[in-house]
Design an enzyme around this catalytic site. Structure first.
Site, PDB file in Angstrom:
ATOM      1  CB  SER A 120      -0.805   0.015   1.273  1.00 40.30           C
ATOM      2  OG  SER A 120      -1.832   0.767   1.171  1.00 40.30           O
ATOM      3  CG  ASP A 145      -6.306  -3.550  -3.553  1.00 38.14           C
ATOM      4  OD1 ASP A 145      -7.106  -2.516  -3.345  1.00 38.14           O
ATOM      5  OD2 ASP A 145      -5.236  -3.788  -3.470  1.00 38.14           O
ATOM      6  CG  HIS A 147      -5.676  -2.047   0.032  1.00 43.22           C
ATOM      7  ND1 HIS A 147      -4.772  -2.199  -1.026  1.00 43.22           N
ATOM      8  CD2 HIS A 147      -5.393  -1.321   0.793  1.00 43.22           C
ATOM      9  CE1 HIS A 147      -3.902  -1.364  -0.545  1.00 43.22           C
ATOM     10  NE2 HIS A 147      -4.111  -1.077   0.778  1.00 43.22           N
TER      11      HIS A 147
END
Length: 371
Positions: free
Chosen positions: A138, A305, A338
C-alpha cells in the site's frame, strides 16, 4: 535515533532536529549486505514483527520472522516509523521547539519522498550503504518505489505490494471525505486540540469507517456479514445499530480513535495524494523509473483490491518493461480486497518466500543462504 541536521522537505519547509523510532530483527551480516527495509502503511508503525512490550504482534508478523517468507534468520530487517506519525517518531503530538507547544497543525506537510530521505539517513547511520531489498504494501509500496526511483544505488531489490504509481481521483476523494470528517469535528480546534485538552474522536471514527470500507472487497464483506442483523428483529430506528456490518465498522472506528492522532491522519493521507513520480517527468512513468535500471522488482497485486487495483500495478510493470528493467509480477486471486497484503494467502506467501530466497542467494553468506 536522533538527527540534529535539519531535513529540507519537498514543500520548501525545513524540519529541525528530529527523532526516528525504529526496530530491527535478525542479525546484520559482517559485510552488511543482508539488510531489508520494511516500509509501513497508513496506520502501522515500526513494529513489523514479533511481540512488543504489551504482547501485541507486529503488523506483518505473518510474513516476517524466523523461517517465514522474509526470514530473519537470513536477513536483518529494519522497520522505521515515519516522520509525522504518532508511534514515536517526531510528529504533530511532539513539542515544537520554536513554541514550546505541541506541533499540532503546524507540523510541516511531508511527502513519501521526504520519508524516504529520512530513512536514507537512518540506514546510513547503521553503516548500510546498499539494502538487499526495500519492501512495502500500500503506502509502504509507494515508499519502496520511491527508494528505487530516487536512490537506485542504495537498493538491490524493490518489492511493491498492493500499491499504485499514484492515487486515482476516486481515492483522493475518499481521503478528502475522511479528512473533512476530522476537521469539522468540534473538538478539532484548527488542529491544535492537544492545547485544548481534547481529541476529535468523532471525526477519527468516521474517517476510519470510511477507510475500512475501502480496504475490504464486496465479496469479503458479504461473506463475513451479509445482511445479518445484530438483534433477532429489526428495531426500525435511524439511530441504533441494526446490522452486524454497522457494529463492526463502529467497533473499528472506536478502536482507531483511541490510539491514532488526527493530525497524523491528515498528514499521511495527503502524502498518499501527493505521490506521483511521473509528474516530474512530464507524465511519463517510464522516464520516472529510468534511473532504476540496476534494481530488480517484484510487483504484487490482488484481484479484488479495488482501491489499488491490479491495473495500477500493471502500469508499474509496463513502465519497468519499457526500460528493460528486471521485473516479476504476481497477480493473486484473493477475495479479501486491499487488506489481502496483510493476510495469510498460500500463493502470495509462496511468491514472497521464493523472491527472498533468491535475494538471499544473491546477498547472504553461503552459510545463511541455505536455499
Amino acid at each position: 535515533m536522533h538527527f540534529d541536521e535539519p531535513l529540507r522537505l519537498r514543500s520548501g519547509a525545513e524540519l529541525p532536529a528530529y527523532t526516528l523510532v525504529y526496530e530491527t530483527y535478525g542479525t546484520l551480516a559482517p559485510d552488511r549486505r543482508n539488510a531489508v527495509l520494511v516500509c509501513h502503511a497508513l496506520n502501522a508503525s515500526q513494529h513489523v514483527a514479533g511481540r512488543d512490550a504489551q504482547g501485541q504482534p507486529g503488523w506483518w508478523d505473518n510474513l516476517v520472522g524466523p523461517g517465514k517468507p522474509l526470514d530473519t534468520d537470513r536477513f536483518f530487517v529494519i522497520g522505521i516509523n515515519n516522520l509525522g506519525s504518532c508511534f514515536g517518531s517526531t510528529g504533530p503530538t511532539h513539542v515544537n521547539p520554536a513554541t514550546g507547544q505541541p506541533w499540532g497543525a503546524d507540523f510541516p506537510v511531508v511527502t513519501v519522498e521526504d520519508w524516504v530521505a529520512a530513512q536514507v539517513r537512518l540506514v546510513q547511520a547503521l553503516g548500510i550503504e546498499r539494502l538487499a531489498a526495500v519492501v512495502g504494501g500500500s503506502l509502504g509500496g509507494m515508499q519502496a518505489l520511491a527508494w528505487a526511483i530516487h536512490h537506485p544505488q542504495r537498493v538491490a531489490n524493490c518489492v511493491a505490494v498492493a500499491t499504485a504509481p499514484n492515487l486515482s481521483a476516486q481515492n483522493i476523494a475518499f481521503n478528502e471525505v475522511a479528512r473533512r470528517a476530522i476537521v469539522t469535528d468540534p473538538e478539532f480546534h484548527d488542529g491544535h486540540y492537544l492545547r485544548h485538552g481534547t481529541v476529535p474522536k468523532r471525526g477519527l471514527r468516521v474517517a476510519r469507517m470510511i477507510g475500512h470500507i475501502t480496504y475490504l472487497s464486496d465479496d469479503a464483506m458479504e461473506q463475513k456479514f451479509g445482511r445479518e442483523l445484530r438483534q433477532a428483529e429489526l428495531g426500525y430506528s435511524t439511530q441504533d445499530i441494526e446490522f452486524q456490518i454497522e457494529s463492526y465498522l463502529r467497533h473499528q472506528g472506536d478502536k482507531f480513535s483511541a490510539y491514532f492522532d488526527a493530525n497524523t491522519y491528515l498528514l499521511i493521507t495527503r502524502a498518499l495524494d501527493y505521490f506521483d513520480p511521473a509528474a516530474e517527468h512530464r507524465g511519463s512513468l517510464a522516464r520516472a523509473f529510468a534511473a532504476a535500471r540496476d534494481v530488480r522488482f517484484l510487483v504484487v497485486s490482488f484481484t479484488t483490491d479495488w482501491r489499488f487495483a491490479p491495473a495500477r500495478s500493471r502500469e508499474i510493470v509496463k513502465a519497468l518493461v519499457d526500460n528493460r528493467i528486471a521485473v516479476s509480477y504476481g497477480e493473486i486471486e484473493a477475495p479479501h480486497g486491499h487488506d489481502a497484503f496483510l493476510l495469510d494467502d498460500a500463493r502470495y506467501h509462496a511468491l514472497m518466500r521464493a523472491t527472498f530466497e533468491r535475494i538471499a542467494a544473491d546477498v547472504c553468506t553461503p552459510e545463511a543462504a541455505h536455499v
